[in-house]
Design a protein around this motif. Structure first.
Motif, PDB file in Angstrom:
ATOM      1  N   SER A 177     -13.149  25.105  -8.712  1.00  0.00           N
ATOM      2  CA  SER A 177     -12.000  25.412  -9.555  1.00  0.00           C
ATOM      3  C   SER A 177     -11.709  26.903  -9.475  1.00  0.00           C
ATOM      4  CB  SER A 177     -12.229  24.909 -10.978  1.00  0.00           C
ATOM      5  OG  SER A 177     -12.744  25.892 -11.798  1.00  0.00           O
ATOM      6  N   GLY A 178     -10.461  27.239  -9.191  1.00  0.00           N
ATOM      7  CA  GLY A 178     -10.077  28.598  -8.808  1.00  0.00           C
ATOM      8  C   GLY A 178     -10.060  29.592  -9.950  1.00  0.00           C
ATOM      9  N   PRO A 179      -9.395  30.751  -9.744  1.00  0.00           N
ATOM     10  CA  PRO A 179      -9.348  31.799 -10.758  1.00  0.00           C
ATOM     11  C   PRO A 179      -8.605  31.345 -12.013  1.00  0.00           C
ATOM     12  CG  PRO A 179      -8.500  32.589  -8.637  1.00  0.00           C
ATOM     13  CD  PRO A 179      -8.653  31.119  -8.513  1.00  0.00           C
ATOM     14  N   LEU A 192       4.244  32.640  -3.655  1.00  0.00           N
ATOM     15  CA  LEU A 192       3.785  32.538  -5.043  1.00  0.00           C
ATOM     16  C   LEU A 192       4.110  31.191  -5.670  1.00  0.00           C
ATOM     17  CD1 LEU A 192       4.494  36.126  -6.421  1.00  0.00           C
ATOM     18  CD2 LEU A 192       2.327  35.124  -5.682  1.00  0.00           C
ATOM     19  N   ASN A 193       5.109  30.509  -5.125  1.00  0.00           N
ATOM     20  CA  ASN A 193       5.423  29.185  -5.649  1.00  0.00           C
ATOM     21  C   ASN A 193       4.415  28.127  -5.229  1.00  0.00           C
ATOM     22  OD1 ASN A 193       7.635  30.043  -7.039  1.00  0.00           O
ATOM     23  ND2 ASN A 193       9.043  29.713  -5.323  1.00  0.00           N
ATOM     24  N   LYS A 194       3.595  28.454  -4.213  1.00  0.00           N
ATOM     25  CA  LYS A 194       2.620  27.469  -3.729  1.00  0.00           C
ATOM     26  C   LYS A 194       1.359  27.477  -4.587  1.00  0.00           C
ATOM     27  CE  LYS A 194       4.117  27.537   0.986  1.00  0.00           C
ATOM     28  NZ  LYS A 194       3.719  27.222   2.329  1.00  0.00           N
ATOM     29  N   LYS A 195       0.565  26.435  -4.410  1.00  0.00           N
ATOM     30  CA  LYS A 195      -0.723  26.374  -5.110  1.00  0.00           C
ATOM     31  C   LYS A 195      -1.759  27.234  -4.392  1.00  0.00           C
ATOM     32  CE  LYS A 195      -0.536  22.306  -7.837  1.00  0.00           C
ATOM     33  NZ  LYS A 195      -0.170  20.927  -7.465  1.00  0.00           N
ATOM     34  N   PHE A 196      -2.841  27.568  -5.129  1.00  0.00           N
ATOM     35  CA  PHE A 196      -3.834  28.528  -4.635  1.00  0.00           C
ATOM     36  C   PHE A 196      -4.329  28.226  -3.219  1.00  0.00           C
ATOM     37  CE2 PHE A 196      -8.346  30.129  -4.633  1.00  0.00           C
ATOM     38  CZ  PHE A 196      -8.014  31.462  -4.512  1.00  0.00           C
ATOM     39  N   VAL A 197      -4.774  27.000  -2.963  1.00  0.00           N
ATOM     40  CA  VAL A 197      -5.375  26.711  -1.662  1.00  0.00           C
ATOM     41  C   VAL A 197      -4.331  26.742  -0.543  1.00  0.00           C
ATOM     42  CG1 VAL A 197      -6.578  24.975  -0.268  1.00  0.00           C
ATOM     43  CG2 VAL A 197      -7.366  25.464  -2.585  1.00  0.00           C
ATOM     44  N   SER A 198      -3.168  26.123  -0.751  1.00  0.00           N
ATOM     45  CA  SER A 198      -2.202  26.111   0.356  1.00  0.00           C
ATOM     46  C   SER A 198      -1.629  27.510   0.580  1.00  0.00           C
ATOM     47  CB  SER A 198      -1.109  25.074   0.140  1.00  0.00           C
ATOM     48  OG  SER A 198      -0.485  25.272  -1.090  1.00  0.00           O
ATOM     49  N   ARG A 199      -1.453  28.280  -0.512  1.00  0.00           N
ATOM     50  CA  ARG A 199      -1.004  29.665  -0.328  1.00  0.00           C
ATOM     51  C   ARG A 199      -2.052  30.482   0.436  1.00  0.00           C
ATOM     52  NH1 ARG A 199      -1.867  32.053  -5.035  1.00  0.00           N
ATOM     53  NH2 ARG A 199      -0.397  30.609  -5.991  1.00  0.00           N
ATOM     54  N   LEU A 209     -13.162  35.186 -12.207  1.00  0.00           N
ATOM     55  CA  LEU A 209     -13.367  34.797 -10.806  1.00  0.00           C
ATOM     56  C   LEU A 209     -14.713  34.106 -10.620  1.00  0.00           C
ATOM     57  CD1 LEU A 209     -12.108  38.142  -9.213  1.00  0.00           C
ATOM     58  CD2 LEU A 209     -10.905  35.943  -9.230  1.00  0.00           C
ATOM     59  N   PHE A 210     -15.259  33.612 -11.738  1.00  0.00           N
ATOM     60  CA  PHE A 210     -16.656  33.152 -11.690  1.00  0.00           C
ATOM     61  C   PHE A 210     -16.819  31.650 -11.854  1.00  0.00           C
ATOM     62  CE2 PHE A 210     -15.908  35.120 -15.970  1.00  0.00           C
ATOM     63  CZ  PHE A 210     -15.867  33.940 -16.710  1.00  0.00           C
ATOM     64  N   HIS A 211     -15.837  30.871 -11.414  1.00  0.00           N
ATOM     65  CA  HIS A 211     -15.960  29.426 -11.594  1.00  0.00           C
ATOM     66  C   HIS A 211     -16.465  28.718 -10.334  1.00  0.00           C
ATOM     67  CE1 HIS A 211     -14.353  29.825 -15.592  1.00  0.00           C
ATOM     68  NE2 HIS A 211     -13.394  30.591 -15.110  1.00  0.00           N
ATOM     69  N   GLY A 212     -17.003  29.477  -9.404  1.00  0.00           N
ATOM     70  CA  GLY A 212     -17.568  28.887  -8.187  1.00  0.00           C
ATOM     71  C   GLY A 212     -19.018  28.473  -8.376  1.00  0.00           C
ATOM     72  N   PRO A 213     -19.635  27.943  -7.308  1.00  0.00           N
ATOM     73  CA  PRO A 213     -20.987  27.369  -7.415  1.00  0.00           C
ATOM     74  C   PRO A 213     -22.058  28.365  -7.861  1.00  0.00           C
ATOM     75  CG  PRO A 213     -20.252  27.476  -5.125  1.00  0.00           C
ATOM     76  CD  PRO A 213     -19.052  27.744  -5.973  1.00  0.00           C
ATOM     77  N   THR A 214     -21.931  29.654  -7.564  1.00  0.00           N
ATOM     78  CA  THR A 214     -22.972  30.588  -8.002  1.00  0.00           C
ATOM     79  C   THR A 214     -22.440  31.548  -9.065  1.00  0.00           C
ATOM     80  OG1 THR A 214     -22.701  32.328  -6.327  1.00  0.00           O
ATOM     81  CG2 THR A 214     -23.994  30.412  -5.696  1.00  0.00           C
ATOM     82  N   LEU A 215     -21.325  31.200  -9.657  1.00  0.00           N
ATOM     83  CA  LEU A 215     -20.843  31.866 -10.874  1.00  0.00           C
ATOM     84  C   LEU A 215     -20.536  33.350 -10.723  1.00  0.00           C
ATOM     85  CD1 LEU A 215     -23.327  30.201 -13.420  1.00  0.00           C
ATOM     86  CD2 LEU A 215     -21.137  29.329 -12.614  1.00  0.00           C
ATOM     87  N   ALA A 216     -20.130  33.773  -9.516  1.00  0.00           N
ATOM     88  CA  ALA A 216     -19.643  35.148  -9.344  1.00  0.00           C
ATOM     89  C   ALA A 216     -18.529  35.128  -8.302  1.00  0.00           C
ATOM     90  CB  ALA A 216     -20.766  36.078  -8.892  1.00  0.00           C
TER      91      ALA A 216
END
Ligand SMILES: *Cc1c(COP(=O)(O)O)cnc(C)c1O
Length: 431
Positions: free
Chosen positions: A83-85, A47-54, A99-106
């Motif tokens: 950009s993540g959650p 949990l101390n790590k960032k989203f991608v490395s975790r 959870l909708f900040h990805g390329p297709t917004l879902a």
């Protein structure tokens, strides 16, 4: 990682096979033989790590040594490159995880993009072209098309029911071209799905193309979704974490399955709430013990218009294996009127612009949460995807997002066919 078929426990596969096959014999779902459990200390380190490395670490542990660790790491990095959650506070004890900040917004971007990376990685070894064939009622098509867009040796063919998806949903994947072929079918989503299923059993197609369906029952999609449940505990203040209830808007029950898997791995989630629209097969089943799907009804939360949810056997298997009581699962279903009313309430009371799917989850959460608990409902799609519905309910104009206004003028490149198998076959064999 080893997995077995829920309908035929003698059939065992490894992770790569499960990704490639999708389903096992008798259309059975694959399920992990062993669910890894992290110690409290390990969870804290994660949990101390960032989203991608975790996420790289979680997925490496889950998948195991059959895919090289650096390949898994690269796949996660390329998949989660947006950009993540985000967590937004709504009331004193209720939050939305967007959870909708990805390329297709879902949220489907997480699973589809990770699956695309893994498949392409597995496919590089074999150096043959594969065709992803899938039917969509809206969000899956866009997520899958973007995930595989311009990938070498991979073709994508997506069917959708003509006139039954929103204009923005359509523009998001029918204008791409390149390795993405889209087909509008003069019929319903069910008819699209029937055509797709038939293609998988056609000998000539099987001989000439290697098909994969990339649909939401694929284990790689589920595993990717486990990662954002961990992110909740990274983003929320410590004092809210012990009494946490998560409400999930359910259609095919992939998100709930991923959430339960994250809990089974040791994440201290107190309770899950499953929320459906009027397509309420599961809530009725939990009430009566009788599995009795009705005909699918069209609602404004259309990504959840599913009366035979594919992932449900996996949910039951988790409860069975962990010896959890299914009665601990809270549930409810929401009418169209209530869904609309709470989109309105979220805006007028809390200045939060939502959309139908999240509103379904919020509605059941509000009803089931205890005063001493903290609640999170999942925001599964960006409100702009349901622009007409949201604007009408709120009586406002939504600001178009930049990446959306850029695609609105692009040309729809779709083929159009009658719901006849030969029409689909012709296109598939020509591709
Ligand atoms: C797909 C989808 C759902 C349903 O998710 P499942 O994992 O199939 O239960 C909910 N909301 C939106 C916006 C979706 O696209």
């Amino acid at each position: 990682m080893k997995l077995y078929n829920l309908k035929d426990k003698k059939e065992k596969v490894n992770f790569s096979q499960a990704v490639k096959f999708g389903l096992g014999k008798k259309q059975g779902l694959f399920f992990p033989k062993k669910l890894p459990v992290f110690s409290k200390k390990k969870i804290q380190t994660l949990l101390n790590k960032k989203f991608v490395s975790r996420s790289q670490e979680i997925l490496s542990i889950l998948i195991g040594s059959e895919i090289k660790k650096n390949k898994i790491k690269d796949s996660v990095k390329s998949a989660f490159n947006f950009s993540g959650p985000k967590i937004v506070n709504i009331t004193n004890n209720i939050y939305c995880m967007e959870l909708f900040h990805g390329p297709t917004l879902a949220f489907k971007d997480y699973g589809a993009k990770f699956m695309a990376q893994i498949l392409s990685c597995l496919n590089k070894k074999e150096n043959q072209s594969i065709t992803i064939l899938t039917a969509t009622s809206g969000d899956t098509g866009a997520a899958v098309a973007h995930a595989f867009y311009k990938m070498k040796n991979i073709k994508v063919v997506i069917l959708y029911p003509k006139g039954k998806i929103s204009d923005i949903q359509k523009k998001l994947f029918c204008t791409l071209g390149n390795n993405v072929t889209t087909i509008s079918v003069n019929g319903s989503f069910d008819e699209c799905q029937k055509l797709v299923k038939k293609a998988f059993y056609d000998n000539e197609i099987k001989e000439k193309t290697r098909l994969n369906s990339a649909n939401s029952i694929n284990v790689s999609r589920l595993f990717a979704q486990i990662c954002y449940f961990f992110e909740i505990f990274h983003l929320l203040p410590q004092n809210l974490q012990n009494n946490l209830v998560i409400s999930i808007p359910c259609g095919n029950f992939g998100n709930l399955t991923a959430g339960l898997l994250s809990k089974s791995m040791g994440l201290p989630i107190k309770k899950f709430i499953l929320a459906t629209n009027s397509n309420n097969t599961v809530p009725r089943y939990l009430d009566t013990g009788i599995w009795n799907p009705y005909k699918t009804i069209s609602t404004i939360s259309n990504a959840m218009d599913i009366s035979r949810p594919n992932n449900w056997p996996r949910v039951e298997e988790i409860f069975r294996k962990k010896k959890w009581n299914i009665k601990e699962l809270k549930y409810g279903y929401v009418s169209e009127k209530k869904t609309q009313k709470n989109i309105k309430n979220l805006y007028t009371k809390y200045k939060y612009i939502s959309e139908p799917h999240a509103s379904v989850a919020y509605t059941v959460l509000k009803k089931k949460i205890n005063p001493d608990e903290y609640g999170i409902f999942l925001g599964t799609a960006h409100p702009i995807k349901f622009k007409d519905t949201v604007e009408k309910i709120l009586n406002i104009k939504l600001k178009p997002k930049k990446n959306i206004s850029d695609i609105l003028h692009l040309k729809d490149l779709s083929y159009n066919i009658e719901p006849k198998f030969n029409a689909l076959k012709k296109i598939l064999l020509k591709k």
